[in-house]
Design an enzyme around this catalytic site. Structure first.
Site, PDB file in Angstrom:
ATOM      1  N   CYS A 135      -7.390   0.555 -11.316  1.00 45.01           N
ATOM      2  CA  CYS A 135      -7.023  -0.470 -12.313  1.00 45.01           C
ATOM      3  C   CYS A 135      -8.136  -0.665 -13.350  1.00 45.01           C
ATOM      4  O   CYS A 135      -7.894  -0.547 -14.564  1.00 45.01           O
ATOM      5  CB  CYS A 135      -6.658  -1.771 -11.627  1.00 45.01           C
ATOM      6  SG  CYS A 135      -7.797  -2.296 -10.340  1.00 45.01           S
TER       7      CYS A 135
HETATM    8  N1  LIG Z   1      -4.218  -4.276  -6.075  1.00 47.61           N
HETATM    9  C1  LIG Z   1      -4.449  -3.642  -7.210  1.00 47.61           C
HETATM   10  O1  LIG Z   1      -4.535  -4.246  -8.293  1.00 47.61           O
HETATM   11  C2  LIG Z   1      -4.602  -2.143  -7.217  1.00 47.61           C
HETATM   12  C3  LIG Z   1      -4.680  -1.497  -8.462  1.00 47.61           C
HETATM   13  C4  LIG Z   1      -4.830  -0.105  -8.479  1.00 47.61           C
HETATM   14  C5  LIG Z   1      -4.913   0.596  -7.290  1.00 47.61           C
HETATM   15  N2  LIG Z   1      -4.861  -0.071  -6.111  1.00 47.61           N
HETATM   16  C6  LIG Z   1      -4.975   0.712  -4.883  1.00 47.61           C
HETATM   17  O2  LIG Z   1      -3.688   0.780  -4.297  1.00 47.61           O
HETATM   18  C7  LIG Z   1      -3.806   0.802  -2.878  1.00 47.61           C
HETATM   19  C8  LIG Z   1      -2.988  -0.357  -2.298  1.00 47.61           C
HETATM   20  O3  LIG Z   1      -3.514  -1.566  -2.833  1.00 47.61           O
HETATM   21  P1  LIG Z   1      -2.860  -2.973  -2.521  1.00 47.61           P
HETATM   22  O4  LIG Z   1      -3.546  -3.937  -3.402  1.00 47.61           O
HETATM   23  O5  LIG Z   1      -1.385  -2.867  -2.556  1.00 47.61           O
HETATM   24  O6  LIG Z   1      -3.356  -3.179  -1.017  1.00 47.61           O
HETATM   25  P2  LIG Z   1      -2.775  -4.176   0.058  1.00 47.61           P
HETATM   26  O7  LIG Z   1      -2.129  -5.330  -0.623  1.00 47.61           O
HETATM   27  O8  LIG Z   1      -3.878  -4.436   1.002  1.00 47.61           O
HETATM   28  O9  LIG Z   1      -1.629  -3.338   0.785  1.00 47.61           O
HETATM   29  C9  LIG Z   1      -1.894  -2.180   1.550  1.00 47.61           C
HETATM   30  C10 LIG Z   1      -0.837  -2.065   2.632  1.00 47.61           C
HETATM   31  O10 LIG Z   1      -1.114  -0.880   3.395  1.00 47.61           O
HETATM   32  C11 LIG Z   1      -0.587  -1.056   4.725  1.00 47.61           C
HETATM   33  N3  LIG Z   1      -1.637  -0.665   5.659  1.00 47.61           N
HETATM   34  C12 LIG Z   1      -2.759  -1.320   5.990  1.00 47.61           C
HETATM   35  N4  LIG Z   1      -3.501  -0.596   6.830  1.00 47.61           N
HETATM   36  C13 LIG Z   1      -2.851   0.551   7.024  1.00 47.61           C
HETATM   37  C14 LIG Z   1      -3.108   1.716   7.792  1.00 47.61           C
HETATM   38  N5  LIG Z   1      -4.234   1.841   8.499  1.00 47.61           N
HETATM   39  N6  LIG Z   1      -2.211   2.730   7.775  1.00 47.61           N
HETATM   40  C15 LIG Z   1      -1.083   2.611   7.048  1.00 47.61           C
HETATM   41  N7  LIG Z   1      -0.789   1.516   6.310  1.00 47.61           N
HETATM   42  C16 LIG Z   1      -1.667   0.522   6.295  1.00 47.61           C
HETATM   43  C17 LIG Z   1      -0.212  -2.491   4.854  1.00 47.61           C
HETATM   44  O11 LIG Z   1       1.190  -2.577   4.669  1.00 47.61           O
HETATM   45  P3  LIG Z   1       2.192  -2.577   5.909  1.00 47.61           P
HETATM   46  O12 LIG Z   1       1.686  -3.671   6.787  1.00 47.61           O
HETATM   47  O13 LIG Z   1       3.496  -2.878   5.293  1.00 47.61           O
HETATM   48  O14 LIG Z   1       2.097  -1.230   6.549  1.00 47.61           O
HETATM   49  C18 LIG Z   1      -0.876  -3.167   3.667  1.00 47.61           C
HETATM   50  O15 LIG Z   1      -0.180  -4.297   3.248  1.00 47.61           O
HETATM   51  C19 LIG Z   1      -5.299   0.679  -2.563  1.00 47.61           C
HETATM   52  O16 LIG Z   1      -5.845   1.942  -2.338  1.00 47.61           O
HETATM   53  C20 LIG Z   1      -5.858   0.066  -3.837  1.00 47.61           C
HETATM   54  O17 LIG Z   1      -7.199   0.361  -4.061  1.00 47.61           O
HETATM   55  C21 LIG Z   1      -4.688  -1.423  -6.037  1.00 47.61           C
END
Ligand SMILES: NC(=O)c1ccc[n+]([C@@H]2O[C@H](COP(=O)([O-])OP(=O)(O)OC[C@H]3O[C@@H](n4cnc5c(N)ncnc54)[C@H](OP(=O)(O)O)[C@@H]3O)[C@@H](O)[C@H]2O)c1
Length: 324
Positions: A135
């Site tokens: 981001c």
């Molecule tokens: N947030 C942002 O603004 C943003 C922007 C750009 C990129 N990103 C990237 O996008 C990715 C996701 O970000 P997010 O903000 O959506 O994160 P998040 O809200 O923490 O969601 C990640 C999800 O992954 C699942 N999870 C957790 N541990 C896991 C494991 N060990 N194996 C498989 N699934 C697992 C969980 O969903 P379940 O419980 O449903 O399995 C969790 O809710 C990250 O790499 C982040 O750096 C985020």
């Protein structure tokens, strides 16, 4: 219809993907995989979708889907792909930083293309595997690419950017706790943020010896959006800078140059990046603003999907800003 799967469905970027794909005219959601909520309704994690979908989270994946979005924390995408062998025809769009750098872009024979459409549109159109940009990385690259393209990043670049709390994911932490974050501002990872690697690789693809970047990331007390200010020495006029940016982004559907100073709310809830240029003595100040969950993550992921499948780049992505 394109059959899509989402991994990490209860997280923030997974939720945004569900919202976008439910309204996308060329896709249908085949499954939303969740490690923690299999069998439960998607609305248990995303209650705003009540009355919109009856989808349930799944504990299984369909390896034959046309496209799968990995919305997992860093390192978990690699682990997930080791355990799940998708069909050779399945396109994979990864939102983590597992495959963004050149050193990591070949996973088990799968070659990941860096998914910044403003820079690599042709490569994305022919790709099967996409590493979706970070981001902060998106906001900063879009601010600096036209200068690198003209070989004008000759000096140090100073960057200050502030992000909303959704940038840190759904799991609560000390610095996303309401009592700490509300009415508060703080910096973190000064000059060492992990997105510098991908930003530098993109800039170097246009200008070999682009100047050093000094990046200060800040946590803001709002939920979504990134406002970045980048400034560097620039000897040409403001008008020259304007022409460079207009020319570089003339075919970019989601990057706009604003004559007026910009603010965060004009892009929040949209897939847009707005950019404003300002000149002070011999310094050019470039302000860029995006929604971290849309142009900075799930919106850009769908933009990439549209390009891969030969659809209109903005299909399903004409979203409405909150504004007020
Ligand atoms: N947030 C942002 O603004 C943003 C922007 C750009 C990129 N990103 C990237 O996008 C990715 C996701 O970000 P997010 O903000 O959506 O994160 P998040 O809200 O923490 O969601 C990640 C999800 O992954 C699942 N999870 C957790 N541990 C896991 C494991 N060990 N194996 C498989 N699934 C697992 C969980 O969903 P379940 O419980 O449903 O399995 C969790 O809710 C990250 O790499 C982040 O750096 C985020």
């Amino acid at each position: 219809m394109i059959k899509a799967g989402i991994i990490g469905g209860s997280g923030y970027t997974g939720g945004e993907l569900i919202r976008i794909l439910l309204n996308h005219p060329a896709t249908e959601i085949d499954f939303v995989f969740s490690t923690t909520r299999a069998g439960k309704k998607v609305t248990t994690a995303h209650p705003d979708l009540l009355g919109v979908t009856d989808l349930e989270f799944s504990g299984n994946v369909n390896i034959e889907v046309n496209v799968v979005f990995l919305c997992l924390g860093h390192g978990n995408s690699t682990a997930f792909l080791k355990e799940h062998n998708f069909s050779v025809n399945t396109k994979i769009i990864d939102l983590s930083n597992d495959f963004r750098l050149h050193a990591d872009d070949d996973f088990d024979g799968k070659k990941f293309v860096y998914g910044l459409p403003e820079l690599f549109k042709n490569e994305i159109e022919n790709a099967q595997y996409i590493a979706n940009p970070g981001c902060f990385a998106t906001a900063i690259q879009l601010a600096l690419l036209p200068l690198a393209n003209a070989n004008l990043l000759k000096n140090e670049v100073h960057i200050n950017a502030v992000t909303g709390s959704t940038g840190a994911g759904v799991s609560p932490s000390a610095t996303s706790h309401f009592s700490w974050r509300n009415n508060n501002v703080s910096w973190y990872k000064p000059f060492t943020h992990q997105h510098l690697g991908e930003i530098n690789e993109s800039l170097h693809s246009l200008q070999k010896n682009s100047g050093n970047l000094f990046f200060m990331p800040n946590r803001g007390n709002f939920t979504r959006g990134i406002l970045a200010t980048s400034y560097t020495k620039f000897e040409e006029s403001l008008e020259d800078a304007g022409k460079l940016y207009q020319e570089f982004y003339k075919n970019a559907v989601f990057t706009q140059i604003s004559d007026e100073p910009i603010n965060l709310k004009q892009v929040v809830n949209t897939n847009q990046c707005h950019i404003h240029l300002h000149k002070h003595d011999d310094i050019l100040l470039v302000t860029s603003a995006i929604d971290n969950l849309l142009k900075g993550a799930s919106g850009q992921a769908v933009q990439n999907m549209n390009l891969i499948f030969g659809l209109e780049e903005d299909l399903g992505l004409n979203l409405k800003a909150g504004v007020f």
